[in-house]
Design a protein around this motif. Structure first.
Motif, PDB file in Angstrom:
ATOM      1  N   ASP A  46     128.378  14.736 -27.786  1.00 36.59           N
ATOM      2  CA  ASP A  46     129.160  14.468 -27.875  1.00 36.59           C
ATOM      3  C   ASP A  46     129.174  14.913 -26.123  1.00 36.59           C
ATOM      4  OD1 ASP A  46     132.044  14.097 -27.204  1.00 36.59           O
ATOM      5  OD2 ASP A  46     132.517  16.367 -28.929  1.00 36.59           O
ATOM      6  N   THR A  47     129.802  13.649 -25.288  1.00 36.67           N
ATOM      7  CA  THR A  47     130.067  13.728 -24.099  1.00 36.67           C
ATOM      8  C   THR A  47     130.846  14.373 -23.362  1.00 36.67           C
ATOM      9  OG1 THR A  47     130.960  11.650 -23.764  1.00 36.67           O
ATOM     10  CG2 THR A  47     128.429  11.781 -23.627  1.00 36.67           C
ATOM     11  N   THR A  48     132.382  14.518 -24.224  1.00 36.85           N
ATOM     12  CA  THR A  48     132.715  15.767 -23.735  1.00 36.85           C
ATOM     13  C   THR A  48     132.903  17.377 -24.193  1.00 36.85           C
ATOM     14  OG1 THR A  48     134.238  15.248 -26.165  1.00 36.85           O
ATOM     15  CG2 THR A  48     134.626  13.875 -24.126  1.00 36.85           C
ATOM     16  N   GLY A  49     132.155  17.693 -24.939  1.00 38.59           N
ATOM     17  CA  GLY A  49     131.629  19.146 -25.203  1.00 38.59           C
ATOM     18  C   GLY A  49     130.594  20.029 -24.010  1.00 38.59           C
ATOM     19  N   PRO A  50     131.011  20.643 -24.234  1.00 38.95           N
ATOM     20  CA  PRO A  50     129.933  21.332 -22.917  1.00 38.95           C
ATOM     21  C   PRO A  50     127.847  20.898 -22.926  1.00 38.95           C
ATOM     22  CG  PRO A  50     130.959  22.858 -23.836  1.00 38.95           C
ATOM     23  CD  PRO A  50     131.113  21.754 -24.951  1.00 38.95           C
ATOM     24  N   ALA A  51     127.884  19.812 -21.814  1.00 41.89           N
ATOM     25  CA  ALA A  51     126.286  20.139 -21.657  1.00 41.89           C
ATOM     26  C   ALA A  51     125.817  18.598 -23.084  1.00 41.89           C
ATOM     27  CB  ALA A  51     124.653  21.047 -21.785  1.00 41.89           C
ATOM     28  N   GLY A  52     127.353  18.006 -23.066  1.00 40.75           N
ATOM     29  CA  GLY A  52     127.183  16.361 -23.922  1.00 40.75           C
ATOM     30  C   GLY A  52     126.752  16.932 -24.918  1.00 40.75           C
ATOM     31  N   LEU A  53     126.986  17.989 -26.217  1.00 35.14           N
ATOM     32  CA  LEU A  53     127.117  19.085 -27.430  1.00 35.14           C
ATOM     33  C   LEU A  53     128.341  19.656 -27.302  1.00 35.14           C
ATOM     34  CD1 LEU A  53     123.282  19.987 -27.281  1.00 35.14           C
ATOM     35  CD2 LEU A  53     124.949  17.932 -28.285  1.00 35.14           C
ATOM     36  N   THR A  54     128.411  19.387 -29.402  1.00 37.72           N
ATOM     37  CA  THR A  54     129.932  20.265 -29.381  1.00 37.72           C
ATOM     38  C   THR A  54     129.081  21.093 -31.335  1.00 37.72           C
ATOM     39  OG1 THR A  54     131.344  19.161 -28.392  1.00 37.72           O
ATOM     40  CG2 THR A  54     131.498  20.644 -30.748  1.00 37.72           C
ATOM     41  N   SER A 100     116.366  14.833 -37.955  1.00 36.57           N
ATOM     42  CA  SER A 100     117.964  14.826 -38.333  1.00 36.57           C
ATOM     43  C   SER A 100     118.182  13.274 -39.133  1.00 36.57           C
ATOM     44  CB  SER A 100     118.799  14.605 -37.049  1.00 36.57           C
ATOM     45  OG  SER A 100     120.343  14.077 -37.878  1.00 36.57           O
ATOM     46  N   ALA A 101     118.466  12.422 -39.679  1.00 42.66           N
ATOM     47  CA  ALA A 101     118.910  11.375 -40.485  1.00 42.66           C
ATOM     48  C   ALA A 101     119.538  10.539 -39.687  1.00 42.66           C
ATOM     49  CB  ALA A 101     118.679  10.759 -42.006  1.00 42.66           C
ATOM     50  N   ASP A 102     120.477  11.612 -39.058  1.00 44.78           N
ATOM     51  CA  ASP A 102     122.103  11.078 -38.030  1.00 44.78           C
ATOM     52  C   ASP A 102     121.495  11.036 -36.685  1.00 44.78           C
ATOM     53  OD1 ASP A 102     124.138   9.566 -36.713  1.00 44.78           O
ATOM     54  OD2 ASP A 102     125.341  11.364 -38.414  1.00 44.78           O
ATOM     55  N   PRO A 103     121.320   9.406 -36.500  1.00 46.05           N
ATOM     56  CA  PRO A 103     121.021  10.635 -34.540  1.00 46.05           C
ATOM     57  C   PRO A 103     121.571  11.249 -33.538  1.00 46.05           C
ATOM     58  CG  PRO A 103     121.428   7.659 -35.217  1.00 46.05           C
ATOM     59  CD  PRO A 103     121.566   9.010 -36.421  1.00 46.05           C
ATOM     60  N   ARG A 104     123.013  10.727 -33.751  1.00 47.64           N
ATOM     61  CA  ARG A 104     124.616  11.788 -33.242  1.00 47.64           C
ATOM     62  C   ARG A 104     124.295  13.148 -33.513  1.00 47.64           C
ATOM     63  NH1 ARG A 104     129.005   8.345 -36.244  1.00 47.64           N
ATOM     64  NH2 ARG A 104     127.276   9.078 -37.993  1.00 47.64           N
ATOM     65  N   LEU A 105     123.682  13.754 -34.632  1.00 48.34           N
ATOM     66  CA  LEU A 105     123.069  14.953 -34.478  1.00 48.34           C
ATOM     67  C   LEU A 105     122.249  15.842 -34.029  1.00 48.34           C
ATOM     68  CD1 LEU A 105     125.184  16.773 -36.727  1.00 48.34           C
ATOM     69  CD2 LEU A 105     123.817  16.685 -39.113  1.00 48.34           C
ATOM     70  N   LEU A 106     122.194  16.782 -33.657  1.00 43.29           N
ATOM     71  CA  LEU A 106     120.922  17.157 -33.347  1.00 43.29           C
ATOM     72  C   LEU A 106     121.241  18.366 -33.911  1.00 43.29           C
ATOM     73  CD1 LEU A 106     118.633  18.533 -31.392  1.00 43.29           C
ATOM     74  CD2 LEU A 106     120.483  19.115 -30.237  1.00 43.29           C
ATOM     75  N   LEU A 107     119.650  18.827 -34.824  1.00 39.06           N
ATOM     76  CA  LEU A 107     120.089  20.219 -35.531  1.00 39.06           C
ATOM     77  C   LEU A 107     118.858  20.758 -34.632  1.00 39.06           C
ATOM     78  CD1 LEU A 107     119.370  18.479 -38.928  1.00 39.06           C
ATOM     79  CD2 LEU A 107     121.087  19.766 -38.119  1.00 39.06           C
ATOM     80  N   ALA A 138     107.628  18.207 -28.962  1.00 42.54           N
ATOM     81  CA  ALA A 138     107.665  16.949 -28.487  1.00 42.54           C
ATOM     82  C   ALA A 138     108.616  16.574 -27.099  1.00 42.54           C
ATOM     83  CB  ALA A 138     107.357  15.984 -29.329  1.00 42.54           C
ATOM     84  N   PRO A 139     108.564  16.299 -25.789  1.00 44.26           N
ATOM     85  CA  PRO A 139     109.388  16.297 -24.913  1.00 44.26           C
ATOM     86  C   PRO A 139     110.646  16.048 -25.375  1.00 44.26           C
ATOM     87  CG  PRO A 139     106.677  15.527 -24.774  1.00 44.26           C
ATOM     88  CD  PRO A 139     106.860  15.369 -25.287  1.00 44.26           C
ATOM     89  N   ALA A 140     111.068  14.404 -25.654  1.00 43.38           N
ATOM     90  CA  ALA A 140     111.813  14.454 -25.977  1.00 43.38           C
ATOM     91  C   ALA A 140     113.186  15.718 -27.080  1.00 43.38           C
ATOM     92  CB  ALA A 140     112.545  13.560 -27.732  1.00 43.38           C
ATOM     93  N   ALA A 141     111.926  16.125 -28.208  1.00 43.52           N
ATOM     94  CA  ALA A 141     112.775  18.066 -28.927  1.00 43.52           C
ATOM     95  C   ALA A 141     113.059  18.746 -27.403  1.00 43.52           C
ATOM     96  CB  ALA A 141     111.802  18.255 -29.029  1.00 43.52           C
ATOM     97  N   GLU A 142     111.940  19.050 -26.724  1.00 43.77           N
ATOM     98  CA  GLU A 142     112.364  19.611 -25.761  1.00 43.77           C
ATOM     99  C   GLU A 142     113.116  19.879 -24.623  1.00 43.77           C
ATOM    100  OE1 GLU A 142     108.410  20.076 -23.813  1.00 43.77           O
ATOM    101  OE2 GLU A 142     107.038  21.287 -24.963  1.00 43.77           O
ATOM    102  N   ALA A 143     113.529  18.244 -24.117  1.00 43.31           N
ATOM    103  CA  ALA A 143     114.601  18.112 -23.667  1.00 43.31           C
ATOM    104  C   ALA A 143     115.791  18.383 -24.777  1.00 43.31           C
ATOM    105  CB  ALA A 143     114.990  17.016 -23.905  1.00 43.31           C
ATOM    106  N   ASP A 144     116.543  18.033 -25.898  1.00 48.98           N
ATOM    107  CA  ASP A 144     117.630  18.814 -26.379  1.00 48.98           C
ATOM    108  C   ASP A 144     117.298  19.881 -27.197  1.00 48.98           C
ATOM    109  OD1 ASP A 144     117.997  16.016 -27.375  1.00 48.98           O
ATOM    110  OD2 ASP A 144     117.130  15.777 -29.223  1.00 48.98           O
TER     111      ASP A 144
END
Length: 212
Positions: free
Chosen positions: A160-168, A132-139, A28-34
């Motif tokens: 995480d906004t402090t990580g590269p490209a908003g992820l850690t 993922s059951a946790d919206p803060r987590l991207l699997l 889906a588009p959201a998953a493609e963006a992630d």
């Protein structure tokens, strides 16, 4: 005490066979963006250091420090008292067991860790976002559909906004050929600091053989 049963499947010291893993499908588009954000995150990482905690299927836990330098260089230094070491030299992963004086090597490209260590890897062709059951987590589950015998790895990222490209990168999970699960959790991640290539040297325990 022998540490051989603790050889970490998640560190991909041997090719993983997981024939039942799903192939990459349209997202889906959201998953493609992630997935695009994951690609940007990985592309932004030249080096990383972190502490790691490794848990196997039996619940055995080992800790240590991770040192990574792309492309292809990685070191898993286990806690004091554990006679194991894993080093990637850009081409191969080397597993050293100092207790039994054994050294084994596998091409990085035949390991799930290639998805982390190879900056040229196009994740859009080999990975998919999983629920993922946790919206803060991207699997993201990565598996080369043309080479399923090389294994599957599920990467976990924290938004995480402090990580590269908003992820850690928070860790990963892998299964071995016997369907044994091993999980790696990362903490104290630090990105793009200077790392000398000497960090990936190791001492060869075999008599009369020099380390690299």
């Amino acid at each position: 005490m022998s540490f051989r049963p603790l050889i970490p499947a998640a560190l991909a010291l041997a090719p993983l066979a997981l024939a039942s893993a799903p192939a990459v499908q349209a997202q889906a588009p959201a998953a493609e963006a992630d997935l695009a954000a994951v690609q940007r995150h990985m592309a932004a990482i030249q080096t990383m250091t972190a502490d790691f905690t490794q848990t196997d299927r039996a619940g055995k836990v080992l800790t240590g420090t991770l040192t990574l330098k792309r492309p292809g260089h990685v070191r898993f230094q286990y806690e004091k008292g554990v006679p194991l070491l894993i080093v990637g030299d850009g081409k191969a992963l080397t597993f050293i067991d100092y207790q039994v004086k054994q050294v084994s090597r596998w091409p990085i490209g035949k390991s799930p860790l290639t998805f982390i260590l190879d900056p040229a890897k196009d994740l859009s062709k080999v990975a998919r976002v999983v629920e993922s059951a946790d919206p803060r987590l991207l699997l993201v589950q990565a598996r080369d559909p043309g080479r399923p015998e090389f294994g599957t790895i599920t990467l976990a990222f924290v938004r995480d906004t402090t990580g590269p490209a908003g992820l850690t990168l928070n860790g990963w999970t892998a299964l071995d050929a016997q369907n044994n699960r091993t999980q790696i959790r990362l903490s104290n991640q630090r990105f793009n600091g200077p790392i000398d290539d000497q960090a990936f040297k190791w001492r060869d325990p075999r008599q009369g053989v020099r380390g690299r």
